[in-house]
Every structure is written in structure tokens, then in C-alpha cells.
Design an enzyme around this catalytic site. Structure first.
Site, mmCIF file in Angstrom:
data_model
loop_
_atom_site.group_PDB
_atom_site.id
_atom_site.type_symbol
_atom_site.label_atom_id
_atom_site.label_comp_id
_atom_site.label_asym_id
_atom_site.label_seq_id
_atom_site.Cartn_x
_atom_site.Cartn_y
_atom_site.Cartn_z
ATOM 1 N N ASP A 14 -12.195 -32.009 22.680
ATOM 2 C CA ASP A 14 -13.495 -31.462 23.075
ATOM 3 C C ASP A 14 -14.559 -32.509 23.327
ATOM 4 O O ASP A 14 -15.694 -32.168 23.680
ATOM 5 C CB ASP A 14 -14.006 -30.517 21.975
ATOM 6 N N ASP A 64 -6.758 -32.889 18.864
ATOM 7 C CA ASP A 64 -7.928 -33.312 18.108
ATOM 8 C C ASP A 64 -8.187 -32.267 17.013
ATOM 9 O O ASP A 64 -7.661 -31.136 17.073
ATOM 10 C CB ASP A 64 -9.112 -33.402 19.076
ATOM 11 N N ASP A 74 -11.767 -31.947 14.751
ATOM 12 C CA ASP A 74 -13.148 -31.462 14.695
ATOM 13 C C ASP A 74 -13.610 -30.927 16.049
ATOM 14 O O ASP A 74 -13.596 -31.646 17.053
ATOM 15 C CB ASP A 74 -14.086 -32.578 14.244
#
Length: 284
Positions: A225, A10, A12
Site C-alpha cells: 500500500d 506487506d 501494515d
């Protein structure tokens, strides 16, 4: 058995800092992975335009990437043998000089559905199609050029939910009945086709010997996250949950999950270096 390790990450809040969007804290681990010939495949909610820029910054342009929460896999190059195979797929496109495997839905179709549903049910929603570039800059913290790149959605529509939780359940059910899905990201919800970041895994496993000649098995390391990373993390061989300053760790249905003590790219760097050290030791 020849194993190829692959990193799916991922952006961001994971490889990029949640607030500053900086990645330099992960430079050492990125360089180490490249030295060991371990591909780093970006798997993000961001657009093609955004990822092209980020790949250039990180010197990852040689690798494929996955955009808009699993909606499309994009390859800068394909071997002639693999190109012949994917050319027969209905979802294959050659777009902007890149080979694109579309797994999701067309954004125009999504936006039309969203506009009709908002009008008929009075849901309180604001989405990318409603905002100017200046408004997107304010809502994301992105500078102008990056905000413009973020507007080039092809397969999804990010939105802010301004209604009740009960209405959100109703809206989500309506989307699913229409063949779409709702994913929650770090800043926005995303309306898209029925895909997740894990959908790309099957393509890579199906064509692993074409993508990585001589390889008999892929070992997938995934880092994320947030909620929209859950499927990717659950279906990976090694799941690394990155500590976030704005939300709890995503809840996974697997054992052996690695939870970082550091945020964003700093946590990314620490845990990847640990894994790559083990990889190096195993090779020698």
C-alpha cells in the site's frame, strides 16, 4: 512447466489494518491460499520478533518471511541440500534457531552513522534509538508487548524527519554515498542497506527448485500500500495495490495493476479470493 504461485505481502496497511493492526477481515482468503498450497510470505518493514508473533496469529509459521524492507530472509527450516548451498554464502547466519539470509546492513553500523551525521550537520531527526518504549507506543499505537518487539531492529533504523524537504534531499544523498538507502513507509522513513522488498525475489527464483521441488517457474503475487512496496510490486507477476486511508496508491511502472476498492485486509481478502478462484478454475 510446473508453476508455483507465491504470495508476498506487506503488513501494515495491507494485511493488517492501518489503525487497529487487525487482520481477521482477510481470514477467508488466507485459508483459501493455504488450502491451495500457495505460500503466504510476509514481506515487511517489521522485525523478526514482530513477524514471529504475527505468523503465529495467522498460522503461517511454516513459511519463510522477509523483514526490515528486504534486509533479511528468514526460514524456519531448510532442506539439507539447500542448507549446504546457502551455508557457503557470506550472508548466511543461523540466528535464534532460524536460517537467516542477510541482504542488508547491520543496525549498529547504521545507528552510528546516523548519530555522527546528525551531530555534524544538525539534521532534525528522531529515530527509534532516541525513544523509550512508551514513546514508541504513542507514535505507533502499538500495545506495550508489540512495541517492545518493534524495538528489536537488526538491519534498519526507522526515523521521523522533522527538517525541510531540501535537507531531506541532502540527507538522502549522503546516505546513498555511504552505501545506504532511505525508504519511506507508512509512519516512518527507514535508514537501511541498499535493498528493497524486491531483493528477496531473486533468492527465491535462484533456489526455486530447492524450495519447491518439481517447480520450474515462480508466479509472484505481491500486495502493498505504500512507497516502500513499489519495487516489490513492480517486479511481481501480479501487483495488487491496497487502498490506504492515509496515502495515495503507490505509483508503479507496470501494466495490469490491481487497485482495491476496499481498505487494508478487506481489500486483501477480496482480491486474493478473486485470483484464487481463477487459480482453482485453471486447475480443474
Amino acid at each position: 512447466m510446473t508453476i508455483q504461485r507465491v504470495i508476498f505481502t506487506d503488513l501494515d496497511g495491507t494485511l493488517l489494518d492501518h489503525e487497529s493492526y487487525e487482520w481477521q477481515a482477510a481470514q477467508e482468503a488466507i485459508s483459501a491460499a493455504k488450502h491451495l498450497n500457495i505460500p503466504i510470505i510476509i514481506n515487511t518493514s517489521k522485525t523478526r520478533s514482530e513477524v514471529i508473533e504475527i505468523q503465529a496469529e495467522l498460522s503461517l509459521k511454516a513459511f519463510p518471511y522477509v523483514v526490515e524492507n528486504g534486509s533479511a530472509i528468514i526460514f524456519p527450516e531448510l532442506s539439507s541440500d539447500l542448507l549446504r548451498q546457502v551455508n557457503s554464502l557470506s550472508e548466511y547466519q543461523f540466528t535464534n534457531g532460524q536460517h537467516t539470509i542477510v541482504l542488508g546492513e547491520n543496525r549498529a553500523t547504521l545507528c552510528l552513522w546516523l548519530s555522527e551525521i546528525k551531530a555534524s550537520h544538525q539534521f532534525k531527526i528522531e529515530s527509534y534509538q532516541d525513544w523509550s518504549t512508551e514513546q514508541i507506543m504513542k507514535k505507533t499505537g502499538l500495545p506495550r508487548l508489540k512495541a517492545l518487539a518493534s524495538q528489536n531492529k537488526e538491519f534498519s533504523e526507522p526515523f521521523l524527519w522533522l527538517d525541510s524537504d531540501e535537507q531531506l534531499i541532502k540527507f538522502t544523498e549522503m546516505a546513498e554515498k555511504s552505501g545506504y538507502s532511505i525508504l519511506k513507509g507508512g509512519r516512518f522513513y527507514h535508514l537501511q542497506g541498499k535493498v528493497t522488498k524486491a531483493n528477496a525475489f531473486q533468492f527465491f527464483k535462484t533456489y526455486q527448485s530447492d524450495l519447491y521441488p518439481g517447480v520450474t517457474s515462480l508466479n509472484i503475487i505481491a500486495l502493498g500500500d505504500n512507497h516502500n512496496d513499489v519495487h516489490m510490486l513492480n517486479q511481481s507477476d501480479t501487483a495488487i495495490c491496497i487502498k490506504s486511508p492515509v496515502n495515495d496508491f503507490p505509483k508503479l511502472d507496470k501494466e495490469g495493476v490491481i487497485y482495491t476498492e476496499e481498505y487494508g485486509p478487506t481489500g486483501w481478502n477480496t482480491e486474493i479470493l478473486k485470483l484464487l478462484t481463477k487459480t482453482y478454475i485453471n486447475k480443474n
